[in-house]
Design a protein around this motif. Structure first.
Motif, short mmCIF file in Angstrom:
data_model
loop_
_atom_site.label_atom_id
_atom_site.label_comp_id
_atom_site.label_asym_id
_atom_site.label_seq_id
_atom_site.Cartn_x
_atom_site.Cartn_y
_atom_site.Cartn_z
N LEU B 293 0.79 -1.24 0.00
CA LEU B 293 0.00 0.00 0.00
C LEU B 293 0.82 1.29 0.00
CD1 LEU B 293 -3.04 0.43 -0.16
CD2 LEU B 293 -3.08 0.68 2.30
N PRO B 294 1.77 1.47 0.93
CA PRO B 294 2.47 2.76 0.95
C PRO B 294 3.44 2.93 -0.22
CG PRO B 294 2.94 1.45 2.92
CD PRO B 294 2.25 0.56 1.97
N TYR B 295 3.76 1.84 -0.90
CA TYR B 295 4.81 1.92 -1.93
C TYR B 295 4.24 2.10 -3.33
CZ TYR B 295 6.96 -0.08 2.16
OH TYR B 295 7.34 -0.30 3.44
N ILE B 296 2.94 1.88 -3.50
CA ILE B 296 2.34 2.07 -4.82
C ILE B 296 1.95 3.54 -4.93
CG2 ILE B 296 0.49 1.35 -6.38
CD1 ILE B 296 0.37 -1.28 -4.83
N PRO B 297 2.34 4.21 -6.03
CA PRO B 297 2.08 5.65 -6.12
C PRO B 297 0.59 6.00 -6.11
CG PRO B 297 3.10 4.80 -8.15
CD PRO B 297 3.08 3.68 -7.19
N PHE B 298 0.31 7.25 -5.83
CA PHE B 298 -1.02 7.86 -5.74
C PHE B 298 -1.73 7.47 -4.44
CE2 PHE B 298 -0.13 7.63 -10.29
CZ PHE B 298 -0.28 8.96 -10.63
N ARG B 299 -2.61 8.36 -3.99
CA ARG B 299 -3.34 8.09 -2.75
C ARG B 299 -4.64 7.35 -3.01
NH1 ARG B 299 -2.82 13.53 0.99
NH2 ARG B 299 -0.55 13.54 1.14
N SER B 300 -5.15 7.47 -4.23
CA SER B 300 -6.41 6.81 -4.56
C SER B 300 -6.23 5.30 -4.62
CB SER B 300 -6.91 7.33 -5.91
OG SER B 300 -7.67 6.33 -6.56
N PHE B 301 -7.11 4.58 -3.92
CA PHE B 301 -7.02 3.12 -3.91
C PHE B 301 -7.37 2.55 -5.28
CE2 PHE B 301 -6.64 1.39 0.52
CZ PHE B 301 -6.22 2.57 1.07
N ALA B 302 -8.28 3.21 -5.99
CA ALA B 302 -8.67 2.73 -7.32
C ALA B 302 -7.46 2.79 -8.26
CB ALA B 302 -9.82 3.57 -7.86
N ILE B 303 -6.70 3.86 -8.18
CA ILE B 303 -5.52 3.99 -9.04
C ILE B 303 -4.43 3.02 -8.61
CG2 ILE B 303 -3.70 5.56 -9.84
CD1 ILE B 303 -5.66 7.87 -9.55
N LYS B 304 -4.21 2.91 -7.29
CA LYS B 304 -3.22 1.95 -6.79
C LYS B 304 -3.52 0.55 -7.33
CE LYS B 304 -2.23 4.07 -2.24
NZ LYS B 304 -0.77 4.16 -2.08
N GLY B 305 -4.78 0.15 -7.21
CA GLY B 305 -5.19 -1.19 -7.65
C GLY B 305 -5.02 -1.36 -9.15
N TRP B 306 -5.38 -0.30 -9.89
CA TRP B 306 -5.26 -0.40 -11.35
C TRP B 306 -3.79 -0.55 -11.74
CZ3 TRP B 306 -2.92 1.77 -15.56
CH2 TRP B 306 -3.45 1.40 -16.81
N LEU B 307 -2.92 0.21 -11.10
CA LEU B 307 -1.48 0.13 -11.41
C LEU B 307 -0.94 -1.27 -11.12
CD1 LEU B 307 -0.13 3.54 -10.06
CD2 LEU B 307 -0.30 2.82 -12.45
N ALA B 308 -1.32 -1.82 -9.95
CA ALA B 308 -0.85 -3.16 -9.59
C ALA B 308 -1.36 -4.17 -10.60
CB ALA B 308 -1.30 -3.52 -8.18
N GLY B 309 -2.65 -4.06 -10.94
CA GLY B 309 -3.26 -4.98 -11.90
C GLY B 309 -2.62 -4.85 -13.27
N ALA B 310 -2.46 -3.60 -13.73
CA ALA B 310 -1.90 -3.37 -15.06
C ALA B 310 -0.48 -3.93 -15.15
CB ALA B 310 -1.92 -1.88 -15.38
N ALA B 311 0.31 -3.70 -14.09
CA ALA B 311 1.69 -4.17 -14.10
C ALA B 311 1.75 -5.68 -14.32
CB ALA B 311 2.38 -3.80 -12.79
N LEU B 312 0.90 -6.41 -13.58
CA LEU B 312 0.94 -7.87 -13.70
C LEU B 312 0.30 -8.36 -15.00
CD1 LEU B 312 0.26 -9.33 -10.14
CD2 LEU B 312 2.38 -8.59 -11.20
N ILE B 313 -0.82 -7.74 -15.39
CA ILE B 313 -1.57 -8.23 -16.55
C ILE B 313 -0.83 -7.91 -17.86
CG2 ILE B 313 -3.71 -7.90 -17.88
CD1 ILE B 313 -4.12 -9.66 -15.44
N PHE B 314 -0.24 -6.72 -17.94
CA PHE B 314 0.45 -6.35 -19.18
C PHE B 314 1.63 -7.29 -19.44
CE2 PHE B 314 -0.97 -1.65 -19.87
CZ PHE B 314 -2.29 -2.05 -19.64
N ILE B 315 2.19 -7.86 -18.37
CA ILE B 315 3.27 -8.82 -18.53
C ILE B 315 2.72 -10.22 -18.81
CG2 ILE B 315 5.18 -10.01 -17.35
CD1 ILE B 315 5.52 -7.40 -15.70
N SER B 316 1.69 -10.61 -18.04
CA SER B 316 1.26 -12.01 -18.09
C SER B 316 0.30 -12.31 -19.24
CB SER B 316 0.65 -12.43 -16.76
OG SER B 316 -0.40 -11.56 -16.41
#
Lengths: 98, 394
Positions: B293-316
Motif C-alpha cells: 500500500l504505501p509503496y504504490i504511487p497515488f493516494r487513490s485506492f482505485a488507481i493503486k489497484g489499477w497500477l498493480a493490476g496493469a503491471a501484472l496483466i500487461f506482462i502475463s
C-alpha cells in the motif's frame, strides 16, 4: 499513510472551543494539537472522519461528517438508498441471537 | 457451589422474553433492560476460558483466564480466513481478571471474542473488572463506528450489571477506539462515571495504568504496518471466492460455445488462460495492493489497484494467452478488463484500512464507478464481437 487530499469534512469552531483537549486525546491520527488553550487542526488529510472528536466535544466546537470509509458500505448504501452501512460479518444476514 | 453470574439477576428473570437482537434492530437501552437474548445452551455452558468466579455484593462474577489456549488461537486463525468470525461472540456483561474488588479498575470491551481475547491476554497480574458490551460480535472500533459500541449501550450495560454496587470508584476505562461511539461527557452526566480513554492497543494497558492513567502519544496513534495489512487479506480473498466461481463458469461457457453447442475440450483449453488472468487480477487488487500500500504511487485506492493490476496483466496476458487468442480482441479485452478488476478490489480494501474516510471513498467511487461499468460494458462488447467473428457471422 494518508488518504486523498483536501476532501475531509472536518471543521473546528475556535470560538466554541473551551480548550479541554478531549479531541487531542481521542483522535487516533493525531489531527489536533493544543495551541494557546485552543484545539487546532494540524493536518486535515490525516483525518478519517471517525467522529471520535465531535462525539466527545461537549461544546459542539467540532463538526465532521462521520462515516465509514469503506467502499462496500457506501455501495451498499447506494443500492439500498440509505446511509452507508457496513455489514461485513458479525450478524449480517442472520438474527442477532441463537 | 456458587452459580456463575453469566446473566444478571435481571436477565434471568426475563430469560423467557423473546430475543431482542434481530438483524436490523439495535438493542436500545429500554429494550435491552427488559428483553435479553435468549439463547438456550449458549449462555450457561461454562466456556473453557472461565476459571472460577469472584463474589460481589450483587452476585458472583465469572473470572476469566489471562492465558490463551490452543483452541483460542485456532479460533482466531479461523476468524481471519473465513465466515467463522461472523458469529464469534461471548455473553455481554461483567467479567473479572485476577481478584478485583471495589477499588479495582473497570475496562470496557466488545463481545467479539477475538477482541475480548486480545484484551484478557494482556491482563496478567492485574486485578480488574471487564465490562463487555453487546456489540453483536463486532470489534470495538467497527462497532463504535456503527454506534453499537456506544454511549447508550455502555450506560445500559452499566445498569444491567449494577456496576455502581460493585465498584466504589466512579471511573471506567474505555478503549480509545471506542471513542467514535462513546461520548465521555454524556456518560458522565447519565451515570456519574468518568470515562477515561485508554490506549489504542490492549498491550499498552498495564503501562497506561502504571503511569497513572496517562497514555503517551504513541499509545494514542493508530498505525497500519505490513503485517496488520497482510493479516486482513485472506478475508478479502474469501469475499471474492464465490464471484470468482461465477466468473470461471462464464469463461468456460464462453470458450466452449460453438454454433454446434458447448465443446468441453475447447472450454478448458481456451478458458484456462482467462481463469489464470482472473486469479492474477485478484492477487494484484486484493493481496498485492494491500501489502504494498504505501509503496504504490497515488493516494487513490482505485488507481493503486489499477497500477498493480496493469503491471501484472500487461506482462502475463501476452504470455498466457494461447497463440490463436493473441489477436487484438482478446488481448485488448485482457488489458481493459483485468486491471479494472484489480482496481475495484483495491477500492474494497478501503473498508479494512485504518485511515480512509467516507468523503474520500465517496469521491473515489463517483469517478471510478462509471469507469468500472463502462469498462465492463466495452469488455462484454469485445467478447461478443470476437465470438461473432470467430463464427464468421461478421
Amino acid at each position: 499513510m494518508k488518504y486523498l487530499s483536501n476532501v475531509v469534512s472536518l471543521g473546528i469552531f475556535p470560538d466554541l472551543c473551551a480548550g479541554c483537549g478531549m479531541c487531542v486525546e481521542v483522535c487516533p491520527h493525531g489531527v489536533f494539537e493544543m495551541r494557546d488553550h485552543k484545539a487546532v487542526i494540524t493536518d486535515r488529510d490525516k483525518c478519517m472522519e471517525c467522529g471520535a472528536c465531535s462525539g466527545n466535544c461537549a461544546y459542539g466546537a467540532i463538526k465532521v461528517d462521520k462515516g465509514v470509509g469503506c467502499a462496500a458500505a457506501i455501495i451498499n448504501g447506494m443500492i439500498t438508498g440509505g446511509e452507508p452501512t457496513c455489514d461485513c460479518g458479525g450478524g449480517a444476514g442472520k438474527t442477532g441471537c441463537c | 457451589m456458587i452459580k456463575l453470574k453469566f446473566k444478571s439477576e435481571l436477565e434471568e428473570e426475563k430469560s423467557e422474553a423473546s430475543c431482542c437482537c434481530s438483524t436490523n434492530t439495535v438493542c436500545d437501552s429500554e429494550q435491552s433492560i427488559t428483553q435479553r437474548p435468549c439463547c438456550p445452551g449458549s449462555v450457561n455452558d461454562k466456556p473453557e476460558w472461565v476459571i472460577g468466579s469472584v463474589m460481589t455484593p450483587v452476585g458472583a462474577v465469572p473470572r476469566v483466564s489471562t492465558e490463551l489456549l490452543r483452541a483460542d488461537h485456532w479460533e482466531h486463525f479461523k476468524c481471519r480466513v473465513g465466515p467463522f468470525r461472523d458469529d464469534y461472540r461471548i455473553e455481554p456483561g461483567l467479567y473479572a481478571a485476577g481478584n478485583p474488588d471495589k477499588n479495582s479498575d473497570v475496562l470496557v470491551s466488545a463481545n467479539y471474542k477475538l477482541s475480548f481475547d486480545m484484551l484478557r491476554r494482556e491482563l496478567k497480574g492485574l486485578d480488574v473488572w471487564i465490562l463487555v458490551l453487546d456489540t453483536k460480535g463486532i470489534n470495538v472500533w467497527c462497532a463504535a463506528g456503527k454506534g453499537t459500541f456506544g454511549t447508550e449501550e455502555l450506560i445500559n450495560r452499566m445498569a444491567i450489571t449494577q456496576l455502581k454496587e460493585i465498584v466504589s470508584g466512579r471511573r471506567i476505562i474505555v478503549p480509545q477506539l471506542g471513542a467514535p461511539g462513546v461520548g465521555a461527557y454524556k456518560v458522565k452526566s447519565a451515570t456519574g462515571f468518568n470515562v477515561l480513554f485508554g490506549p489504542v492497543r490492549a498491550e499498552d494497558i498495564p503501562s497506561f495504568i502504571t503511569a497513572g492513567y496517562k497514555a503517551v502519544k504513541e499509545m494514542r496513534m493508530v498505525t497500519f504496518p505490513f503485517l496488520d495489512r497482510l493479516v486482513l487479506t485472506p478475508m478479502e480473498l474469501h469475499h471474492i471466492k464465490n464471484k470468482f466461481l461465477v466468473y470461471a463458469l462464464l469463461v468456460l461457457i464462453y470458450f466452449g460455445l460453438t454454433p454446434a453447442g458447448i465443446i468441453f475440450s475447447d472450454a478448458f483449453s481456451g478458458g484456462l488462460p482467462f481463469m489464470l488472468l482472473g486469479i492474477i487480477s485478484i492477487i494484484a487488487g486484493a493481496l498485492l495492493t494491500p501489502a504494498l500500500l504505501p509503496y504504490i504511487p497515488f493516494r487513490s485506492f482505485a488507481i493503486k489497484g489499477w497500477l498493480a493490476g496493469a503491471a501484472l496483466i500487461f506482462i502475463s496476458a501476452p504470455a498466457f494467452l494461447l497463440p490463436d487468442q493473441r489477436g487484438m480482441p482478446l488481448l485488448i479485452f485482457s488489458y481493459l478488463f483485468f486491471p479494472l478488476v484489480s482496481s475495484y478490489l483495491a477500492l474494497q480494501f478501503t473498508g479494512a484500512t485504518t485511515f480512509t474516510g467516507m468523503t474520500g471513498v465517496k469521491k473515489e467511487l463517483k469517478t471510478a464507478e462509471p469507469l468500472y461499468i463502462g469498462g465492463a460494458a466495452i469488455s462484454l462488447i469485445i467478447l461478443v464481437v470476437n465470438k461473432l467473428a470467430e463464427w464468421n457471422v461478421i
